[in-house]
Structures are given as structure tokens and as C-alpha cells.
Write an enzyme that holds these catalytic residues in place. Structure first.
Site, short mmCIF file in Angstrom:
data_model
loop_
_atom_site.label_atom_id
_atom_site.label_comp_id
_atom_site.label_asym_id
_atom_site.label_seq_id
_atom_site.Cartn_x
_atom_site.Cartn_y
_atom_site.Cartn_z
N HIS A 101 -4.73 -7.67 -62.62
CA HIS A 101 -3.70 -8.58 -63.16
C HIS A 101 -2.42 -8.57 -62.34
CE1 HIS A 101 -2.09 -5.05 -65.55
NE2 HIS A 101 -0.96 -5.65 -65.26
N ASP B 299 -10.02 -4.44 -64.63
CA ASP B 299 -8.62 -4.55 -64.23
C ASP B 299 -8.33 -3.73 -62.98
OD1 ASP B 299 -6.11 -5.60 -64.26
OD2 ASP B 299 -5.31 -4.24 -65.79
N GLY C 239 5.70 -2.99 -64.61
CA GLY C 239 5.91 -2.64 -63.21
C GLY C 239 5.14 -1.41 -62.80
N SER D 60 2.11 -1.00 -63.75
CA SER D 60 0.71 -1.43 -63.69
C SER D 60 0.15 -1.25 -62.30
CB SER D 60 0.61 -2.91 -64.08
OG SER D 60 0.96 -3.11 -65.42
N LEU E 83 -18.05 -7.34 -61.93
CA LEU E 83 -17.75 -7.85 -63.27
C LEU E 83 -16.58 -8.82 -63.20
CD1 LEU E 83 -18.15 -4.65 -65.49
CD2 LEU E 83 -19.70 -6.59 -65.33
N ILE F 206 -10.86 -14.68 -62.26
CA ILE F 206 -9.71 -15.13 -63.02
C ILE F 206 -8.74 -13.98 -63.28
CG2 ILE F 206 -11.11 -16.88 -64.19
CD1 ILE F 206 -10.71 -15.19 -66.79
#
Length: 535
Positions: free
Chosen positions: A98, A130, A203, A205, A252, A256
Site C-alpha cells: 500500500h 501487503d 509513515g 508502514s 496473491l 491493485i
């Protein structure tokens, strides 16, 4: 009479009032932390990866610049910042999906040193895990080693990164509270997660979670201040797919940057697409930022506000399989169906599915020269009735309105919106296009859905209309019947009427549209994709 058999599905997705109710890793506030001064960046400790004192040197800040679409703000060009970390001396780094997927450009700064901006490209990614692996420009970099041995509860851990977009490097300290658990969030679905209390904020992340020796045990990706819950992707989950991602394979993933979308009432609507990776399966299928994916392979996704069902479909079939998809595009108010790794998505039209087209050739014009052109697909406005109970999207050109209460032949009162290029001509004949939406509480509705169609049919027959389709109607909030007519009046107009109860039995809604051109057919689908009532 030519009667077709099909079922239309039009979900009333109240996106204007929708909100992401789950806490995002990008929206954290507050933490007890200590700050490491951003001094000179040093190389790796001897013998391999960096030691605890050199964690800063192998931690990176990432700025992703691009156009994103959010449910609340719409499309915008933004520069969002997250964290990451180096895992090899030639510039291989790990971060969150993301943080980087869908960005037009990536800028990287190492260890808080903003004097040198590094370039990077995404090699492989996974929206379900992710995770993303990026490659920095060639150089000799300090890097992290992985923690060896078991990761156990109460292990001392440190979360490193650049919270709140600040270039100043920060670390927080805590312990592992759950060593290995499964967690579904709005933007990921993971089987192996470490829960800890080393506070992370927006931030952080993609930044590293390390042990007291500076060895990697996980990748931070989510947090919740309310419950003091901070989450990191488990080392084992990362290492299992790391080689594939580094070799340029996505795992996986359909490409998107997505988020589970929920209403304020907690109803899951689907997976909102914030951005799309160029060249990915989603991009090839025609998925666009701002789309809402509602079904994959016949399975409703995002119903719980997480990526769980979306990722379960990928785990069941594989990301390279041909997967049916249904999505809603709020930008044009139309549903689309198609396939990932197959036929690209196409808009679904009730009128075209019914085997009909507009009877007129642009309309003969009414009083004042009003024609049948609904305007460009983007030129729509939302209209509310006088009671505030009913809303619908109509072409901007249909600015002649009647939003007063309507009294039916049996004395029942209905909230009403009539919109046209000329409201008087719309009410008296077939010379102009227009839409009418009426709704009433079920307890006071004096005319039932089938009765509405029958009452209208008598008038339509006298006007020379021919039935093209009559069928049951259902969407996420309504169930009823609809009928589609063509060849009406001197202009040969098309006419659709829908009458349906809300699924909760609270109200009855009646919608009708007169169309004189293909643009007006678009208005039919927009009306069906936007009407709402609340009592």
C-alpha cells in the site's frame, strides 16, 4: 410481445456517505518513542548485516507520487510517504504494497539523509500480504539480516521508520504480545502476523520490526491506537515469498492498491481501488482507480470491510486463473462485468440487456427546442426532493425540476423528484427526456409495485408503446419488478419503469425514465445506479 428473461443487479452503494471505519496504518496518532538523531550514515557492521547501533543506516523513507482516488476526496495527485528497509548490499529493499503500488514515481532517502535522493522501481508485490520488493539504484548499501530461531511472546522488539512523513528517523520499543496470529485488515489478509506494542504511526508502514540485536523479525503494516495494537508481517510469511517478489513475480496479487470499504453503519460494500499497477492483471482487465470491486468468481468481497474474501478467491484459484469480476464505477454510476486474465470489463446496461435501444434519433425537440441529449456521461448532478427523503443522479442538462410531494390517485403521498429539460413537456408527452423518482413508507404506500406497472401500461399502450422486456428486479437494497417499452409517441421514445420494495421492508420506490437518444439510455443506467431513499 417480446419478453426477455434476465435478472438485473444494481447495488445502491451510498458512496457519498460511506467511510472507512477500520483503523488504517496510515492514520495512527500518538506514541511513546525515543528519537535517534539523524547523523552521518554509516555502512554495515562487520560480518554481514547491520547491528543494533546501525539500524538507521539500513532503514529507508519512501515517497510515492501519483494519482490516487479515495471514496471521500475523489481523484487527487499526492505524495504519500512510508518506510522500508534494505535486505541486500546491492539495494534490494522491502516495504508495504500500500506504500508503493500504483505510484507514478518513487523517491527514496536512506537513514534520514535527505541530501541524496535515490531512485527505485517496484519488482514484485502482493496486495493480500501487503508486501512489495523494490530495487534501488546500484551502490554498496548497509542491510539487515534476519532473526534466526523462534519468535516468542515477550521478545523485546523495536519498530524503526519515519512516522508522519518526517525525515527524522524514529524508533519505538515494546514486546511481542502475540508471536503468530492471523489478521484480516481493510488492506491485507495474512495468516502469520506478529502483534506487539512498539507504537507505530502513519509513515511507519513498511518499516522494520527488529530484535535487540537489530535482526529482522517482521514488517510493520498496521496499528490501532485505541487498542494499543500494532501489527507486523511475520518474518516467515515474508521469507516464504521474498525470492519470488525479488525476481519480479507478484504473489496473491492482481495489481491493485485496495481497501475494504464500509458504510458508517458498518455495512461492507466491496474493495475500493485506490490505484492500479500499470500492466497488471487489473490494469489489463480495465479496472480503474475509483472502482469498487463487489464480486469475484461469484463471491461477494469486502462484506466484512476486509480483503479476506478477495484474497481467499486468489488462494483458491490462483492469480493467473481467469476470474470473473463485477464492479461498480461511481464516476459514471454504472456496473461493469468481465474477467481478470480474460475478457476486459464492460458496462452493464439494463436497456441493452433487455434487447432495446432508444427509439428516437436524438429527439424531435420539445417546447423551447429541448432535445433528447442527456449530455456527456460526466455531466451529472445529484438531486434531492423537498422532504430530503429521495436522491438521484440526473444529467446536468435536466435542470427543470419538480421536487414537491406527489399525491397518487388513491390519496397516498410520495416524496418525488421529476427532472427534465422541460418539466411541463415531460409531464404531458414524449417530446423531451426525463426521470421521475417517487418513494413512500411501506406502511402508507397505497399502490403496490405490480399495480404501478399495470396502471402505467394502460397509458403506454394508448401511446403506441411496445413492451421490450418485463422481469423481476433486485439489487443490494431493493427487490421488485421493472418493464421496458419502446416506440412511444410521435418521437418513438423509450420508457423504463421500476417499482420495488426496500429489502428491509421500510419503503416502496417507483422510478421511471423517458429516453429519446442513446445518451438518454446512459441516463437510465445512471438513475438506476444512484437512486436512494431514506425514511
Amino acid at each position: 410481445m417480446n419478453t426477455t428473461t434476465h435478472r438485473s443487479r444494481r447495488g445502491r452503494l451510498a458512496l457519498a456517505g460511506a467511510a472507512l471505519t477500520a483503523t488504517s496504518a496510515l492514520a495512527l496518532t500518538g506514541c511513546m518513542s525515543f528519537t535517534v538523531d539523524a547523523g552521518e550514515v554509516t555502512g554495515p557492521a562487520s560480518g554481514g548485516g547491520v547491528g543494533f547501533d546501525d539500524i538507521q543506516s539500513a532503514t529507508i523513507q519512501i515517497e510515492a507520487v501519483g494519482t490516487f482516488v479515495s471514496p471521500e476526496m475523489g481523484g487527487y495527485e499526492a505524495a504519500g510517504r512510508g518506510s522500508g528497509f534494505l535486505i541486500s548490499d546491492d539495494g534490494l529493499a522491502v516495504t508495504n504494497n500500500h506504500v508503493v503500488v500504483g505510484a507514478g514515481t518513487l523517491k527514496v532517502w536512506r537513514g534520514g539523509d535527505t541530501s541524496e535522493t535515490l531512485n527505485a522501481k517496484v519488482l514484485g508485490s502482493s496486495e493480500c500480504l501487503d508486501l512489495a520488493v523494490i530495487q534501488l539504484q546500484e551502490d554498496d548499501y548497509p542491510y539487515f539480516d534476519w532473526h534466526k530461531g523462534d519468535i516468542t511472546t515477550a521478545t523485546d522488539v523495536y519498530a524503526a521508520g519515519f512516522p508522519l512523513g518526517d525525515p527524522e528517523f524514529t524508533m519505538t520499543r515494546g514486546i511481542v504480545s502475540k508471536a503468530d496470529t492471523s489478521v484480516d485488515t481493510p488492506w491485507a489478509s495474512l495468516d502469520h502476523v506478529i502483534e506487539h506494542d512498539a507504537r507505530i504511526r502513519g509513515g511507519n508502514s513498511g518499516g522494520p520490526l527488529v530484535d535487540a540485536e537489530g535482526k529482522l523479525i517482521g514488517v510493520n503494516y498496521a496499528g490501532n491506537d485505541l487498542h494499543d495494537q500494532n501489527l507486523a508481517i511475520h518474518r516467515d510469511e515474508v521469507q516464504q515469498v521474498l525470492d519470488q517478489l525479488a525476481e519480479g513475480e507478484s504473489v496473491l496479487s492482481l495489481g491493485i492498491n485496495g481497501t475494504g470499504l464500509m458504510t458508517e453503519e458498518g455495512e461492507g460494500l466491496g474493495i475500493w481501488v485506490n490505484s492500479v499497477a500499470s500492466g497488471s492483471a487489473a490494469d489489463t482487465a480495465g479496472v480503474e482507480p475509483g472502482d469498487l470491486i463487489t464480486k469475484m468468481e461469484g463471491v461477494s468481497v469486502g462484506t466484512d470491510g476486509t480483503m479476506a474474501d478477495y484474497c481467499d478467491v486468489l488462494r483458491t484459484h490462483g492469480q493467473d486463473a481467469t476470474l470473473g469480476v463485477e464492479l461498480y464505477r461511481p464516476a459514471d454510476g454504472i456496473y461493469y462485468t468481465g474477467q481478470f486474465n480474460g475478457e476486459p470489463v464492460e458496462g452493464v446496461s439494463v436497456a441493452s440487456e433487455a434487447g432495446a435501444s432508444s427509439g428516437g434519433s436524438g429527439g424531435s425537440g420539445g417546447s423551447g427546442g429541448s432535445g433528447g441529449n442527456a449530455g456527456a456521461a460526466a455531466d451529472f448532478v445529484s438531486v434531492v426532493d423537498d422532504t430530503g427523503s429521495v436522491t438521484v443522479d440526473v444529467p446536468e442538462a435536466w435542470s427543470s425540476l419538480d421536487t414537491s410531494v406527489y399525491t397518487d390517485p388513491r390519496g397516498g403521498e410520495w416524496a418525488r423528484i421529476d427532472a427534465s429539460t422541460d418539466i411541463d413537456a415531460f409531464a404531458s408527452g414524449w417530446s423531451v427526456p426525463g426521470v421521475s423518482v417517487m418513494a413512500a413508507p411501506a406502511a402508507t404506500a397505497t399502490i403496490q409495485p405490480e399495480e404501478w406497472l399495470q396502471m402505467t401500461a394502460d397509458y403506454l399502450t394508448q401511446s403506441g408503446c411496445t413492451t421490450e422486456a418485463i422481469d423481476e428486479y433486485s439489487d443490494d437494497l431493493h427487490a421488485g419488478v421493472f418493464q421496458y417499452w419502446t416506440g412511444c409517441g410521435e418521437t418513438g421514445a423509450s420508457y423504463l419503469m421500476l417499482a420495488a420494495y426496500s429489502n428491509d421492508g421500510e419503503y416502496l420506490i417507483v422510478l421511471s425514465v423517458t429516453a429519446l437518444s442513446d445518451d438518454d439510455i446512459t441516463a437510465i443506467d445512471r438513475a438506476l445506479g444512484s437512486f436512494q431513499a431514506a425514511f
